[in-house]
Design a protein around this motif. Structure first.
Motif, PDB file in Angstrom:
ATOM      1  N   GLU A 512       0.848  -1.192   0.000  1.00 33.58           N
ATOM      2  CA  GLU A 512       0.000   0.000   0.000  1.00 33.58           C
ATOM      3  C   GLU A 512       0.889   1.249   0.000  1.00 33.58           C
ATOM      4  O   GLU A 512       1.926   1.289   0.659  1.00 33.58           O
ATOM      5  CB  GLU A 512      -0.879  -0.015   1.248  1.00 33.58           C
ATOM      6  CG  GLU A 512      -2.099   0.896   1.145  1.00 33.58           C
ATOM      7  CD  GLU A 512      -3.056   0.669   2.322  1.00 33.58           C
ATOM      8  OE1 GLU A 512      -4.242   0.974   2.181  1.00 33.58           O
ATOM      9  OE2 GLU A 512      -2.587   0.196   3.384  1.00 33.58           O
ATOM     10  N   PRO A 516      -4.168   5.408   1.840  1.00 34.50           N
ATOM     11  CA  PRO A 516      -4.897   4.151   2.044  1.00 34.50           C
ATOM     12  C   PRO A 516      -5.758   3.830   0.813  1.00 34.50           C
ATOM     13  O   PRO A 516      -6.385   4.726   0.241  1.00 34.50           O
ATOM     14  CB  PRO A 516      -5.780   4.443   3.268  1.00 34.50           C
ATOM     15  CG  PRO A 516      -5.111   5.580   3.964  1.00 34.50           C
ATOM     16  CD  PRO A 516      -4.426   6.393   2.909  1.00 34.50           C
ATOM     17  N   TYR A 549      -8.254  -4.376   2.831  1.00 37.85           N
ATOM     18  CA  TYR A 549      -8.569  -2.945   2.892  1.00 37.85           C
ATOM     19  C   TYR A 549     -10.090  -2.732   2.788  1.00 37.85           C
ATOM     20  O   TYR A 549     -10.682  -2.008   3.576  1.00 37.85           O
ATOM     21  CB  TYR A 549      -7.850  -2.213   1.753  1.00 37.85           C
ATOM     22  CG  TYR A 549      -8.358  -0.811   1.518  1.00 37.85           C
ATOM     23  CD1 TYR A 549      -8.020   0.223   2.389  1.00 37.85           C
ATOM     24  CD2 TYR A 549      -9.184  -0.524   0.438  1.00 37.85           C
ATOM     25  CE1 TYR A 549      -8.500   1.513   2.180  1.00 37.85           C
ATOM     26  CE2 TYR A 549      -9.667   0.749   0.218  1.00 37.85           C
ATOM     27  CZ  TYR A 549      -9.324   1.767   1.092  1.00 37.85           C
ATOM     28  OH  TYR A 549      -9.814   3.025   0.895  1.00 37.85           O
TER      29      TYR A 549
END
Ligand code: FAD
Length: 553
Positions: A512, A516, A549
């Motif tokens: 990542e 985010p 996520y």
């Protein structure tokens, strides 16, 4: 495959209907029967047919027509279809004219009206003519045709684009190919600017921009939906793998590619270190298989289409595309790889595409049969090119900056090169000039140990001088290192602190970036292993992290 055409022309509508009916009944399964009521309208239709590359087997033409007689029509039709069989339909009174035509105008036969019953008086003759035609007929090519000058960079760009996007096409060199010149005349009376692309439907484009060509070919450049679960930018091995795994896992996935699916790997003649392919496979094959797999799982692929900007709007990541369209997603994966580094050498830019190539398409190799080829670079990509081009060229010389190959090349490839007689190695060397009027003819090489220069004849110069990431469009959005690679995971952490502006209540995942929900995989990632296998691995792993996520949202 298009059926060959039987073309019949008569100004009398009753006769035309009857002959068309009889021909269709007997030959309709294997031939397309077309009719016209005058020579002029038939000629216009014939030009369209020629542009669509449809074959004509037989003309069956009334001799006595106002405006243009049958013979006059056939004399013109021969120019477009010299191999088609030609027969006149004549009334008894015109027999003499028909016989004179057979002698004077290369007519193959004449048939008398009326031809009843056709089984006796028509089909026998037509069968003979068609058999004759079939014996000399080679099925025609049905894809796009590109007509241009061999050394024109634009011709080269268009061929490369079609090849890498797997669009069936045929290249016709206007300097040496008679068909090319004929087509040029037919398309625009010779007024077209080159390169000319003639499409299977008979339409043509003069010197088209890539975007225009892509549109015309029906390549998909517009997204079907405004919003996706996952958007992947870049369809190299990393992006293709991510798209396949994402869609297979049920994510609505969009894959966007600027040039052609396959990425750098698509230029590789033989990838030998990819698991499961002991004999190696070409990058083109790998890309073709991956695209098929992606489509099977329902990935939507846009190519050619470039992502220009990205912005964050709450939980959405919004991309702007080259054509101004916008598309949003919940998670974004950047897999844009690295792009060729340009060499700054006098004379080189002018001949780019005319004997000078960055990461040459493999299709060029045949054109350099028996040539003297020079390759700049000492890494695996240069080694593969040397091996591939050595099958065609008289001699391949690798110009390597360092003192050996071992520092930069895999051992298996170094061994293959050592065992190939027509590959020579020049260490401590670099190209300092390229010359040629309209194509590469000579290059000058500097030996950096002795400082001596030599100018040698070169049929082609192939450049594999390394690559750099092109990530300017992401500046200010995600963190990049000083070379432009995207930083991810633990590399973002400074003394245990998360990156500036980080909004999630956790550390960044391994792949990542500093935002985010924006992930990175493959060669464009800071400190990635580089290569096909690691790209594919990271693409797959990124999807796993995307799931985590999305579960966190
Ligand atoms: C000639 C050659 C031979 C090679 N041989 C081998 C080998 O034998 N074994 C091996 O392991 N590796 C080999 N490599 C290296 C390997 O191909 C790369 O490491 C691998 O392709 C990297 O994959 P990737 O998906 O990260 O990026 P890439 O393959 O570079 O793909 C990135 C894609 O992103 C697209 N893109 C970039 N920016 C945008 C944008 N803004 N919008 C949309 N699309 C964009 C690019 O057009 C490109 O298609 C070779 C490379 C070359 C050039």
């Amino acid at each position: 495959m298009a059926k060959p055409v039987i073309w019949t022309i008569d100004d009398d509508p009753d006769v035309l209907r009857a002959v068309e009916r009889d021909l269709r009944r007997q030959y309709g399964g294997r031939y397309k029967v077309i009719s016209a009521d005058s020579g002029a309208s038939a000629l216009e239709g014939l030009r369209q047919l020629k542009l669509r590359n449809e074959p004509v087997a037989l003309f069956l033409v009334d001799q006595r027509m106002p405006g243009m007689s049958g013979v006059e029509f056939l004399e013109k039709a021969i120019e477009l279809y010299p191999d088609a069989k030609r027969s006149l339909l004549t009334a008894y009174a015109d027999t003499d004219a028909a016989i004179r035509a057979i002698n004077g105008a290369h007519i193959d036969h004449y048939l008398m009206k009326p031809w009843d019953p056709p089984e006796e008086r028509l089909y026998g003759v037509v069968d003979d003519l068609l058999d004759d035609w079939q014996s000399g007929y080679h099925p025609v090519f049905e894809g796009a045709r590109v007509i241009g000058h061999r050394w024109a960079p634009r011709s080269n760009e268009i061929r490369d684009f079609l090849g890498r996007n797997f669009v069936p096409h045929q290249w016709l060199n206007v300097e040496t190919d008679e068909t090319a010149r004929e087509l040029l005349k037919t398309a625009d009376g010779g007024a077209s600017s080159l390169p000319l692309v003639v499409l299977p439907d008979g339409s043509f484009l003069n010197n088209p921009a890539i975007a225009e060509l892509a549109r015309k070919l029906g390549l998909k450049t517009k997204a079907e939906f405004p919003f996706y679960d996952l958007v992947v930018v870049g369809a190299g091995p990393a992006g293709l793998a991510a798209a396949v795994y994402g869609a297979a896992d049920g994510l609505r996935t969009l894959l966007i590619e600027r040039e052609a699916p396959g990425g750098q790997a698509g230029r590789s003649s033989r990838i030998e270190n990819y698991l499961g392919f002991p004999l190696g496979l070409s990058g083109g094959d790998l890309a073709r298989r991956a695209i098929a797999q992606a489509r099977r799982f329902g990935v939507e692929i846009l190519a050619p289409q470039e992502v220009k900007t990205v912005r964050v709007e709450g939980p959405s990541r919004v991309l702007t595309l080259q054509d101004g369209a916008e598309v949003g997603c919940r998670a974004l994966l950047i897999a844009t790889g690295i792009a060729f580094r340009n060499l700054d050498v006098p004379g080189l830019e002018k001949l780019n595409g005319a004997g000078v190539y960055y990461y040459a398409p493999m299709s060029e190799a045949v054109a350099y049969r028996d040539g003297d080829i020079y390759i700049v670079g000492g890494a695996n990509s240069a080694g593969q090119a040397a091996m591939y081009f050595s099958k065609f060229a008289r001699r391949v010389t690798m110009l390597v900056r360092g003192q050996s190959l071992s520092q930069s090349m895999s051992q298996y490839l170094e061994n293959q090169i050592a065992a190939t007689k027509n590959i020579a190695l020049k260490f401590n060397s670099k190209v300092v000039a390229v010359e040629g009027r309209d194509r590469c003819e000579n290059i000058t090489i500097l030996d950096s140990a002795t400082r001596l220069q030599e100018t040698v004849p070169a049929s082609a110069l192939l450049i594999y001088a390394g690559a750099i990431p092109r990530t300017d469009w992401l500046a200010g959005v995600v963190e990049r290192d000083e070379q432009g690679y995207l930083i991810s995971g633990q590399h973002l952490m400074r003394e245990g602190r998360r990156p500036a502006g980080w909004t999630a209540d956790r550390d960044p995942f391994y792949l990542e970036t500093s935002v985010p929900g924006i992930f990175v995989a493959g060669d464009v990632r800071h400190r990635s292993a580089k290569g096909v296998t690691s790209g594919v691995g990271e693409g797959a792993m990124a999807v796993k992290l995307v799931h985590e996520y999305l579960g966190l949202l």
